[in-house]
Design a protein around this motif. Structure first.
Motif, short mmCIF file in Angstrom:
data_model
loop_
_atom_site.label_atom_id
_atom_site.label_comp_id
_atom_site.label_asym_id
_atom_site.label_seq_id
_atom_site.Cartn_x
_atom_site.Cartn_y
_atom_site.Cartn_z
N VAL A 74 9.97 -7.05 -21.04
CA VAL A 74 10.24 -5.70 -20.54
C VAL A 74 8.94 -5.04 -20.06
O VAL A 74 8.91 -4.38 -19.01
N GLY A 75 7.85 -5.23 -20.81
CA GLY A 75 6.58 -4.62 -20.43
C GLY A 75 6.05 -5.13 -19.10
O GLY A 75 5.66 -4.34 -18.23
N VAL A 76 6.05 -6.44 -18.92
CA VAL A 76 5.56 -7.01 -17.66
C VAL A 76 6.46 -6.60 -16.50
O VAL A 76 5.97 -6.30 -15.40
N ALA A 77 7.76 -6.56 -16.72
CA ALA A 77 8.68 -6.15 -15.66
C ALA A 77 8.43 -4.70 -15.24
O ALA A 77 8.44 -4.38 -14.04
N GLN A 78 8.17 -3.83 -16.21
CA GLN A 78 7.92 -2.43 -15.86
C GLN A 78 6.57 -2.26 -15.14
O GLN A 78 6.45 -1.46 -14.21
N MET A 79 5.56 -3.03 -15.54
CA MET A 79 4.27 -2.94 -14.85
C MET A 79 4.37 -3.48 -13.43
O MET A 79 3.72 -2.96 -12.52
N ILE A 80 5.18 -4.51 -13.22
CA ILE A 80 5.40 -5.02 -11.86
C ILE A 80 6.11 -3.96 -11.02
O ILE A 80 5.79 -3.76 -9.84
N LEU A 81 7.05 -3.23 -11.62
CA LEU A 81 7.70 -2.13 -10.91
C LEU A 81 6.69 -1.06 -10.54
O LEU A 81 6.75 -0.49 -9.43
N GLY A 82 5.73 -0.78 -11.44
CA GLY A 82 4.68 0.18 -11.10
C GLY A 82 3.84 -0.27 -9.92
O GLY A 82 3.47 0.54 -9.06
N LEU A 83 3.53 -1.56 -9.85
CA LEU A 83 2.78 -2.08 -8.70
C LEU A 83 3.60 -2.00 -7.41
O LEU A 83 3.05 -1.75 -6.33
N LEU A 84 4.91 -2.21 -7.50
CA LEU A 84 5.76 -2.06 -6.32
C LEU A 84 5.75 -0.62 -5.82
O LEU A 84 5.77 -0.37 -4.60
N LEU A 85 5.69 0.34 -6.74
CA LEU A 85 5.57 1.74 -6.33
C LEU A 85 4.21 2.01 -5.71
O LEU A 85 4.08 2.86 -4.82
N ARG A 86 3.18 1.28 -6.16
CA ARG A 86 1.86 1.39 -5.52
C ARG A 86 1.94 0.89 -4.08
O ARG A 86 1.33 1.47 -3.17
N PHE A 87 2.68 -0.20 -3.86
CA PHE A 87 2.92 -0.68 -2.50
C PHE A 87 3.61 0.40 -1.67
O PHE A 87 3.23 0.64 -0.52
N SER A 88 4.63 1.03 -2.23
CA SER A 88 5.38 2.04 -1.48
C SER A 88 4.50 3.23 -1.13
O SER A 88 4.63 3.81 -0.04
N ASN A 89 3.60 3.63 -2.03
CA ASN A 89 2.68 4.72 -1.72
C ASN A 89 1.77 4.36 -0.55
O ASN A 89 1.53 5.18 0.35
N ALA A 90 1.22 3.14 -0.59
CA ALA A 90 0.33 2.71 0.50
C ALA A 90 1.08 2.61 1.82
O ALA A 90 0.54 2.97 2.88
N LEU A 91 2.32 2.14 1.79
CA LEU A 91 3.11 2.08 3.02
C LEU A 91 3.45 3.47 3.54
O LEU A 91 3.44 3.72 4.75
N TYR A 92 3.71 4.38 2.64
CA TYR A 92 4.06 5.75 3.04
C TYR A 92 2.88 6.42 3.75
O TYR A 92 3.07 7.13 4.75
N PHE A 93 1.68 6.21 3.23
CA PHE A 93 0.48 6.81 3.83
C PHE A 93 -0.16 5.91 4.89
O PHE A 93 -1.25 6.22 5.37
#
Length: 350
Positions: A74-93
């Motif tokens: 569960v922990g690794v899956a949630q941290m991977i989700l956090g990195l995917l949100l980091r991708f989305s932030n970079a794509l947005y900007f």
């Protein structure tokens, strides 16, 4: 699939009780009814924990291992989700530098080491092995570049993944400051060319007043851009991510501790109250069950539903704020302005 520490038999147990044959033996070995060799036969309990584990002598050992592995997954899956949100932030900007120099290497680091660990856990669960290896020993051998005496999937692939993991660290550290410096110099050169065009094509020569203003702007821009500050920030970002990912994965083990403690407390409260009341002889058990139920209900509400739930809430809140949000949230955006009817009406009047 348990209710107040009692296992619920929703789908029928996949273990067979051999019985006592009229004798009284303290320990009985259950035989599995499912296909333990994974050869296409009947599967194990379809969802949750088989109720046969309730009250087993090795229940704590089994639950301890299961909950620990689930918390890591569960922990690794949630941290991977956090990195995917980091991708989305970079794509947005539209920040290609962050995508190439931070997001991709960070994801590679996460998947090649911790994603591999989760894969070993799942593979070990669904695959029948003659000598099941220790995942902890395999990960230590992988990280320390030591020989794995009992590898699960050979030694070549783990070492290749470890090399990729190590190479991803300098990719996070080095390229971004260089790109930022080159971009800043390009902007300064563009300003010089613009100043030359403004002077009528005679180069960067300007009238005295304009030249002084331009030099002041250039000095101010140099003061705003500090290469050492950019490098220090990137070093801190790299160290924080690499060491933080390791510590954050271990931090998710608090889910294992909380779940195990909750289960054991529920079992102790039930056995010390209701079971004690039911063990009394008739007709005394009518009164004792009534009294022990009231005691059990009060303890359950006060400790498990009150204190323990609050403790779980605080721990999960911490996991969301530190382990999860640190992967993408930087708190350097716009200041929060609460909605106010008065401000809206004032702006409309103006």
């Amino acid at each position: 699939n348990d209710l107040f520490s009692l296992g619920l038999n929703l789908f029928g147990s996949r273990w067979q009780d051999p019985g006592t044959d009229g004798g009284h033996t303290e320990v009985r070995t259950f035989t599995p009814l499912f296909d333990t060799r994974n050869e296409g036969g009947t599967g194990p309990y379809p969802f949750g924990i088989d109720p046969a584990w309730h009250g087993a002598q090795n229940q704590l050992v089994f639950m301890n291992s299961l909950k620990m592995k689930l918390s890591v997954i569960v922990g690794v899956a949630q941290m991977i989700l956090g990195l995917l949100l980091r991708f989305s932030n970079a794509l947005y900007f539209h920040n290609l530098t962050d995508i190439v120099c931070e997001c991709i290497p960070m994801m590679v680091f996460m998947l090649c080491f911790f994603g591999w660990m989760d894969y070993l856990i799942l593979y070990k669960w669904v695959t029948a092995l003659e000598q099941p290896p220790s995942i902890i020993n395999s990960m230590i051998a992988m990280a320390m570049w030591q020989e794995d005496t009992n590898p699960m999937l050979g030694e070549t692939l783990p070492r290749l993944l470890m090399v990729i993991t190590i190479l991803s660290v300098p990719l996070i550290l080095i390229p971004k400051p260089i790109i930022v410096l080159m971009r800043h110099r390009a902007e300064m050169q563009e300003k010089l060319r613009a100043a030359g065009r403004h002077s009528g094509g005679l180069g960067p020569t300007l009238p005295l007043g304009d030249e002084e203003c331009f030099m002041d702007d250039e000095v101010e821009a140099e003061e705003e851009f500090d290469m050492s500050e950019v490098v220090i920030h990137q070093v801190i970002e790299t160290i924080e991510y690499v060491l933080g990912t390791i510590s954050h994965t271990a931090s998710y083990l608090r889910l294992w501790a909380l779940s195990l403690a909750h289960q054991q407390l529920a079992a102790v409260f039930f056995s010390m109250t209701l079971v004690s009341g039911m063990e009394a002889s008739f007709p005394l058990n009518i009164i004792t069950i009534y009294l022990t139920f009231a005691l059990w209900f009060a303890i359950t509400v006060a400790v498990l539903l009150g204190m323990d739930s609050l403790e779980c809430f605080l721990h999960t809140l911490r996991l969301h704020w530190v382990e999860f949000q640190s992967k993408f949230y930087k708190a350097d955006g716009y200041a929060f302005v609460p909605f106010c009817h008065k401000d809206v009406l004032t702006r409309e009047d103006e």
